[in-house]
Design a protein around this motif. Structure first.
Motif, PDB file in Angstrom:
ATOM      1  N   MET A  58      44.122  36.508  52.211  1.00  0.00           N
ATOM      2  CA  MET A  58      42.857  36.351  51.518  1.00  0.00           C
ATOM      3  C   MET A  58      43.022  35.194  50.524  1.00  0.00           C
ATOM      4  N   SER A  59      42.008  34.363  50.441  1.00  0.00           N
ATOM      5  CA  SER A  59      42.065  33.181  49.580  1.00  0.00           C
ATOM      6  C   SER A  59      41.570  33.482  48.160  1.00  0.00           C
ATOM      7  N   ILE A  60      41.829  32.550  47.262  1.00  0.00           N
ATOM      8  CA  ILE A  60      41.329  32.660  45.889  1.00  0.00           C
ATOM      9  C   ILE A  60      39.810  32.700  45.883  1.00  0.00           C
TER      10      ILE A  60
ATOM     11  N   LYS B  81      51.752  38.895  45.371  1.00  0.00           N
ATOM     12  CA  LYS B  81      52.458  38.433  46.574  1.00  0.00           C
ATOM     13  C   LYS B  81      52.202  36.950  46.840  1.00  0.00           C
ATOM     14  N   ASN B  82      50.979  36.513  46.576  1.00  0.00           N
ATOM     15  CA  ASN B  82      50.597  35.123  46.852  1.00  0.00           C
ATOM     16  C   ASN B  82      50.715  34.211  45.635  1.00  0.00           C
ATOM     17  N   ASN B  83      51.221  34.751  44.538  1.00  0.00           N
ATOM     18  CA  ASN B  83      51.371  33.974  43.292  1.00  0.00           C
ATOM     19  C   ASN B  83      50.054  33.342  42.830  1.00  0.00           C
ATOM     20  N   TYR B  84      48.949  34.056  43.034  1.00  0.00           N
ATOM     21  CA  TYR B  84      47.654  33.589  42.536  1.00  0.00           C
ATOM     22  C   TYR B  84      47.576  33.876  41.038  1.00  0.00           C
ATOM     23  N   SER B  85      46.849  33.043  40.328  1.00  0.00           N
ATOM     24  CA  SER B  85      46.681  33.300  38.896  1.00  0.00           C
ATOM     25  C   SER B  85      45.319  33.931  38.629  1.00  0.00           C
ATOM     26  N   ALA B  86      45.298  34.783  37.617  1.00  0.00           N
ATOM     27  CA  ALA B  86      44.041  35.407  37.212  1.00  0.00           C
ATOM     28  C   ALA B  86      43.035  34.342  36.817  1.00  0.00           C
ATOM     29  N   SER B  87      43.514  33.305  36.191  1.00  0.00           N
ATOM     30  CA  SER B  87      42.642  32.220  35.743  1.00  0.00           C
ATOM     31  C   SER B  87      41.921  31.556  36.918  1.00  0.00           C
ATOM     32  N   GLU B  88      42.657  31.305  38.004  1.00  0.00           N
ATOM     33  CA  GLU B  88      42.060  30.678  39.198  1.00  0.00           C
ATOM     34  C   GLU B  88      41.008  31.591  39.825  1.00  0.00           C
ATOM     35  N   ILE B  89      41.312  32.870  39.868  1.00  0.00           N
ATOM     36  CA  ILE B  89      40.383  33.827  40.486  1.00  0.00           C
ATOM     37  C   ILE B  89      39.111  33.942  39.653  1.00  0.00           C
ATOM     38  N   VAL B  90      39.263  34.056  38.336  1.00  0.00           N
ATOM     39  CA  VAL B  90      38.091  34.159  37.460  1.00  0.00           C
ATOM     40  C   VAL B  90      37.253  32.892  37.566  1.00  0.00           C
ATOM     41  N   LYS B  91      37.893  31.751  37.611  1.00  0.00           N
ATOM     42  CA  LYS B  91      37.157  30.489  37.757  1.00  0.00           C
ATOM     43  C   LYS B  91      36.367  30.483  39.068  1.00  0.00           C
TER      44      LYS B  91
ATOM     45  N   GLU C 206      48.547  43.748  44.191  1.00  0.00           N
ATOM     46  CA  GLU C 206      49.683  43.486  45.082  1.00  0.00           C
ATOM     47  C   GLU C 206      49.486  42.185  45.844  1.00  0.00           C
ATOM     48  N   LEU C 207      48.293  41.981  46.363  1.00  0.00           N
ATOM     49  CA  LEU C 207      47.972  40.755  47.099  1.00  0.00           C
ATOM     50  C   LEU C 207      48.062  39.531  46.189  1.00  0.00           C
ATOM     51  N   ILE C 208      47.529  39.659  44.983  1.00  0.00           N
ATOM     52  CA  ILE C 208      47.532  38.555  44.023  1.00  0.00           C
ATOM     53  C   ILE C 208      48.974  38.185  43.657  1.00  0.00           C
TER      54      ILE C 208
ATOM     55  N   THR D 132      41.965  37.773  31.033  1.00  0.00           N
ATOM     56  CA  THR D 132      42.862  38.737  30.396  1.00  0.00           C
ATOM     57  C   THR D 132      42.665  40.124  30.998  1.00  0.00           C
ATOM     58  N   GLU D 133      41.417  40.491  31.256  1.00  0.00           N
ATOM     59  CA  GLU D 133      41.123  41.802  31.837  1.00  0.00           C
ATOM     60  C   GLU D 133      41.639  41.885  33.277  1.00  0.00           C
ATOM     61  N   VAL D 134      41.537  40.797  34.023  1.00  0.00           N
ATOM     62  CA  VAL D 134      42.087  40.776  35.383  1.00  0.00           C
ATOM     63  C   VAL D 134      43.594  40.970  35.316  1.00  0.00           C
ATOM     64  N   ARG D 135      44.255  40.290  34.390  1.00  0.00           N
ATOM     65  CA  ARG D 135      45.715  40.432  34.238  1.00  0.00           C
ATOM     66  C   ARG D 135      46.100  41.881  33.918  1.00  0.00           C
ATOM     67  N   LYS D 136      45.312  42.528  33.071  1.00  0.00           N
ATOM     68  CA  LYS D 136      45.582  43.942  32.746  1.00  0.00           C
ATOM     69  C   LYS D 136      45.523  44.795  34.008  1.00  0.00           C
ATOM     70  N   GLY D 137      44.515  44.557  34.831  1.00  0.00           N
ATOM     71  CA  GLY D 137      44.393  45.309  36.081  1.00  0.00           C
ATOM     72  C   GLY D 137      45.547  45.036  37.029  1.00  0.00           C
ATOM     73  N   ILE D 138      45.960  43.776  37.107  1.00  0.00           N
ATOM     74  CA  ILE D 138      47.099  43.422  37.965  1.00  0.00           C
ATOM     75  C   ILE D 138      48.348  44.152  37.489  1.00  0.00           C
ATOM     76  N   ASN D 139      48.571  44.170  36.187  1.00  0.00           N
ATOM     77  CA  ASN D 139      49.730  44.880  35.640  1.00  0.00           C
ATOM     78  C   ASN D 139      49.649  46.373  35.939  1.00  0.00           C
ATOM     79  N   LEU D 140      48.459  46.954  35.829  1.00  0.00           N
ATOM     80  CA  LEU D 140      48.271  48.377  36.134  1.00  0.00           C
ATOM     81  C   LEU D 140      48.511  48.680  37.612  1.00  0.00           C
TER      82      LEU D 140
END
Length: 75
Positions: free
Chosen positions: A1-3, A39-49, A35-37, A59-67
């Motif tokens: 899945m892409s950014i 695994k692919n070394n995607y950044s939360a910043s790129e996804i939010v953009k 897990e997907l994010i 920041t909220e996306v990062r919290k979810g990724i950590n959870l």
């Protein structure tokens, strides 16, 4: 899945979230796709953009990724 695809999903989850639950659904996005994010070394910043939502939500996306390392989504 892409950014771009992840950005579309994030935007839909944010837009369709119940009233006053937008941040919760951003966390849920990070949990569901963390897990997907990672695994692919995607950044939360790129996804939010790519999603077009406010940049401050990265920041909220990062919290979810950590959870995502510790919890499983029910939906």
């Amino acid at each position: 899945m892409s950014i771009t695809e992840l950005g579309d999903i994030l935007r839909k989850m944010y837009t369709n979230a119940p009233d006053k639950e937008q941040a919760t659904f951003i966390h849920l996005f990070g949990i569901k796709y963390g897990e997907l994010i990672l695994k692919n070394n995607y950044s939360a910043s790129e996804i939010v953009k790519a999603s077009g939502i406010n940049d401050s939500y990265k920041t909220e996306v990062r919290k979810g990724i950590n959870l995502s390392k510790y919890v499983i989504s029910k939906i």
